[in-house]
Design a protein around this motif. Structure first.
Motif, short mmCIF file in Angstrom:
data_model
loop_
_atom_site.label_atom_id
_atom_site.label_comp_id
_atom_site.label_asym_id
_atom_site.label_seq_id
_atom_site.Cartn_x
_atom_site.Cartn_y
_atom_site.Cartn_z
N ALA A 1 41.16 38.53 34.40
CA ALA A 1 40.60 38.04 35.65
C ALA A 1 39.09 38.20 35.70
O ALA A 1 38.51 39.10 35.08
CB ALA A 1 41.23 38.78 36.83
N TRP A 2 38.48 37.30 36.47
CA TRP A 2 37.05 37.35 36.77
C TRP A 2 36.89 37.34 38.28
O TRP A 2 37.71 36.76 39.00
CB TRP A 2 36.34 36.13 36.20
CG TRP A 2 36.28 36.05 34.70
CD1 TRP A 2 35.22 36.36 33.90
CD2 TRP A 2 37.32 35.62 33.81
NE1 TRP A 2 35.55 36.15 32.57
CE2 TRP A 2 36.83 35.70 32.48
CE3 TRP A 2 38.64 35.18 34.00
CZ2 TRP A 2 37.59 35.36 31.37
CZ3 TRP A 2 39.40 34.84 32.90
CH2 TRP A 2 38.87 34.92 31.60
N ARG A 3 35.83 37.94 38.78
CA ARG A 3 35.62 37.94 40.23
C ARG A 3 34.15 38.16 40.54
O ARG A 3 33.37 38.61 39.69
CB ARG A 3 36.46 39.02 40.91
CG ARG A 3 36.24 40.43 40.41
CD ARG A 3 37.29 41.39 40.94
NE ARG A 3 37.22 42.69 40.31
CZ ARG A 3 36.51 43.72 40.77
NH1 ARG A 3 35.82 43.60 41.89
NH2 ARG A 3 36.50 44.88 40.13
N ASN B 1 33.85 35.45 48.70
CA ASN B 1 34.44 36.19 47.58
C ASN B 1 35.29 35.21 46.76
O ASN B 1 36.05 34.42 47.31
CB ASN B 1 35.31 37.31 48.14
CG ASN B 1 36.01 38.11 47.06
OD1 ASN B 1 35.37 38.79 46.29
ND2 ASN B 1 37.34 38.01 47.01
N TRP B 2 35.16 35.25 45.44
CA TRP B 2 35.96 34.37 44.58
C TRP B 2 36.61 35.21 43.47
O TRP B 2 36.12 36.27 43.12
CB TRP B 2 35.11 33.27 43.96
CG TRP B 2 34.10 33.78 42.96
CD1 TRP B 2 32.82 34.17 43.21
CD2 TRP B 2 34.32 33.98 41.56
NE1 TRP B 2 32.23 34.62 42.05
CE2 TRP B 2 33.12 34.51 41.02
CE3 TRP B 2 35.41 33.78 40.71
CZ2 TRP B 2 32.98 34.84 39.67
CZ3 TRP B 2 35.28 34.10 39.36
CH2 TRP B 2 34.07 34.62 38.86
N TYR B 3 37.70 34.70 42.94
CA TYR B 3 38.34 35.33 41.78
C TYR B 3 39.09 34.27 41.00
O TYR B 3 39.49 33.23 41.55
CB TYR B 3 39.27 36.47 42.21
CG TYR B 3 40.30 36.09 43.25
CD1 TYR B 3 41.57 35.65 42.88
CD2 TYR B 3 40.00 36.17 44.60
CE1 TYR B 3 42.51 35.30 43.84
CE2 TYR B 3 40.92 35.81 45.56
CZ TYR B 3 42.18 35.38 45.18
OH TYR B 3 43.11 35.03 46.14
N THR C 1 33.28 43.08 46.16
CA THR C 1 34.04 41.94 46.63
C THR C 1 34.79 42.28 47.92
O THR C 1 34.77 43.41 48.39
CB THR C 1 35.01 41.47 45.54
OG1 THR C 1 35.80 42.58 45.11
CG2 THR C 1 34.25 40.92 44.35
N GLU D 1 44.23 30.02 47.61
CA GLU D 1 44.33 30.02 46.16
C GLU D 1 44.76 28.64 45.68
O GLU D 1 45.50 27.93 46.35
CB GLU D 1 45.35 31.05 45.68
CG GLU D 1 44.91 32.49 45.90
CD GLU D 1 45.88 33.49 45.29
OE1 GLU D 1 45.48 34.66 45.14
OE2 GLU D 1 47.03 33.10 44.98
N HIS E 1 34.57 40.91 34.75
CA HIS E 1 35.73 40.44 33.99
C HIS E 1 36.55 41.66 33.58
O HIS E 1 35.99 42.64 33.05
CB HIS E 1 35.29 39.66 32.75
CG HIS E 1 36.42 39.22 31.88
ND1 HIS E 1 36.28 38.99 30.54
CD2 HIS E 1 37.73 38.98 32.16
CE1 HIS E 1 37.45 38.62 30.02
NE2 HIS E 1 38.34 38.61 30.99
#
Length: 353
Positions: free
Chosen positions: A167-169, A200-202, A42, A181, A246
């Motif tokens: 969290a997930w990413r 990139n995402w989270y 990421t 955000e 995760h």
């Protein structure tokens, strides 16, 4: 003094300190448990102070070439209404440049290319970091959140603390014009442009430690975030479950010192913080330069390391405390208007440079 150093861990902090020590005339061996550098990962926001550290290491220009300037960002509510903006122009005016976006593999590649072949020993886990001090003048623990070097130095007296967020990413094949955000009730979703055609995402959700959603991760993300404003649904539609990460979010109980004899910690091994300020990798880079500076020309390694500890421990622990407070704001489920006001005030004061 020009000595020899064993660096445990070949992540951002480990490779950066290896570059710094080699430039100071030290002999360096990096011990990395993985078989090779990662090819995917990421994105990172590299703030001006960390860019200055990369300049000190001689890799600033290459880092800028492989990254991209971060555009202005925004904090929003799930319906898309604005909470606050991140004015990158103000950061540039204050610090001389803005924030640069760089993928973790790209940054690791830049640092690795500055090291002579054979400096990094891949597939080389270290079971007893302190024992390395019999063969090296200094042992640097750059082995991350669950640092074996830290455990060897301090035992289990300073444990990791669960932040209250899981969290997930990942990354998706999608262009977004700007990052930012979106904050809901005990949930947030973030986006950062990483490269042309890649974002990139989270996502983070307030939950108990070890929480796993009853359905598959991607189904849970769609349930939580699928009705949020664009482009969040489009990002969810492009997520490949095979590349979805995760993990629970932890931070480190503050240590009384980053040093014990000729063993020293940096980066997450010393001050693992929640990712809410985007400062983890940045602080590791600054640590690396500070440590190389401390031992360059020093005649007494333990005394030099005490100087490094004096210079870096309080600033990094303050940063970690601020990140933890920001993370607690993301867990708010009630009185979100008060929370949003706090976010606006925080951004008006200005983020760390």
């Amino acid at each position: 003094m020009r000595g020899s150093a064993a660096v445990v861990g070949g992540g951002v902090g480990g490779l950066a300190v290896a570059v710094g020590l080699l430039r100071a005339g030290w002999a360096v061996s990096v011990f990395e448990r993985a078989d090779r550098l990662p090819e995917v990962g990421t994105g990172l926001g590299v703030w001006p102070s960390a860019m200055r550290a990369l300049d000190r290491l001689g890799v600033g220009a290459a880092s800028r070439e492989r990254g991209r300037a971060q555009p202005d960002g925004a904090l929003r509510r799930p319906d898309g209404s604005l909470i606050a903006t991140l004015d990158v122009g103000r950061i540039r005016a204050r610090h001389g440049e803005g924030v640069h976006l760089l993928s973790r593999p790209a940054l690791l590649g830049v640092l690795a290319e500055a090291l002579p072949a054979g400096t990094v020993r891949f597939g080389a886990p270290v079971s007893d970091p302190v024992a390395l001090s019999r063969s090296y003048d200094m042992v640097v623990g750059a082995d991350g959140l669950r640092s074996g070097t830290r455990a060897a130095m301090f035992g289990d007296r300073y444990p990791l603390r669960y932040s209250g967020m899981t969290a997930w990413r990942g990354t998706v094949a999608l262009d977004v014009p700007a990052g930012g955000e979106t904050w809901g009730r005990g949930r947030k979703f973030g986006l950062t442009p990483q490269a042309p055609g890649v974002t990139n995402w989270y996502a983070a959700v307030a939950a108990g430690e070890g929480y796993r959603p009853p359905e598959a991760d991607l189904a849970a993300l769609r349930r939580w975030f699928g009705d949020w404003h664009d482009p969040v649904p489009a990002v969810l539609d492009r997520i490949d479950p095979a590349g979805l990460l995760h993990h629970d979010v932890y931070h480190l109980t503050p240590l009384p010192s980053y040093v014990r004899g000729r063993c020293v910690l940096l980066g997450d091994a010393a001050h693992a913080m929640t990712p809410d300020l985007g400062q983890g990798a940045c602080q590791a880079l600054i640590d690396a330069v500070a440590l190389a500076d401390a031992v360059a020309g020093a005649s007494d390694v333990p005394a030099a390391l005490v100087g490094y500890d004096r210079r870096r421990r309080r600033p990094t622990q303050r940063m970690a405390a601020v990140a933890a407070r920001a993370g607690r704001l993301a867990q708010v489920r009630r009185f979100t208007g008060v929370r949003d006001l706090a976010l606006r005030v925080a951004l008006s004061v200005g983020p760390p440079g």
